[in-house]
Design a protein around this motif. Structure first.
Motif: not given
Length: 190
Positions: A175-189
């Motif tokens: 869960v934490n890895d995927n939440l971290k991934a979501l945040e990284i992707g959001k930063s790439a917008q």
């Protein structure tokens, strides 16, 4: 509210996991959702594609007509181009920029990049590098989902909640890895 999404990639890249998270977030918003999936030799690296339709009104068909997709989310750049004729003029392509070369006549990246440049709204990112450098190599697909968040029109917090629900059975670390991934992707917008 109506959003038509085409998710595409190669078997094993996590396209259907992205669809599950988006669908979970939409259902918690009491939205209607329909999904159609195509698994073309996915166990051997073949293409995988899913039509995902979300709406505040009932949806009659699970298939997206040509020229009507709001968003294409693609784990592989050539796969994004395979479905570009389904995209609206002002639609978005959110794609990984590294190819998964699984056919002998795979086009040169310069050709793919030139064709992607013809689309008005494109986010193209190196999700594999971002996943590796952040210690979450199995969550590259969720980085792409994070990059697509604004184009999808789904609140970021709703996607976070959906990730928690979808991955909770796999444990807190996943869960934490995927939440971290979501945040990284959001930063790439953009």
């Amino acid at each position: 509210m109506k959003t038509d999404i085409i998710l595409c990639g190669v078997g094993g890249q996590g396209i259907l996991s992205i669809a599950t998270v988006i669908g979970e977030a939409a259902m918690k918003e009491n939205l209607y959702i329909k999904q159609a999936e195509v698994h073309g030799m996915s166990q051997r690296g073949g293409d995988v594609q899913s039509n995902l339709r979300i709406s505040s009104d009932p949806i009659l068909s699970d298939l997206i007509a040509e020229g009507s997709a709001d968003v294409i989310i693609s784990m592989e750049p050539m796969e994004a181009l395979r479905y570009v004729n389904y995209l609206k003029k002002d639609g978005w392509i959110i794609t990984a920029n590294k190819p998964f070369v699984n056919i002998p006549n795979y086009p040169e990246m310069e050709v793919i990049e030139k064709d992607l440049a013809k689309v008005s709204n494109v986010i193209s990112i190196d999700i594999e590098e971002l996943a590796q450098s952040n210690g979450i190599p199995r969550s590259a697909n969720v980085i792409l989902l994070g990059a697509a968040q604004k184009a999808l029109g789904i609140e970021y917090e709703k996607l976070e909640e959906a990730i928690r629900r979808v991955f909770e059975r796999k444990g807190e670390a996943v869960v934490n890895d995927n939440l971290k991934a979501l945040e990284i992707g959001k930063s790439a917008q953009k």
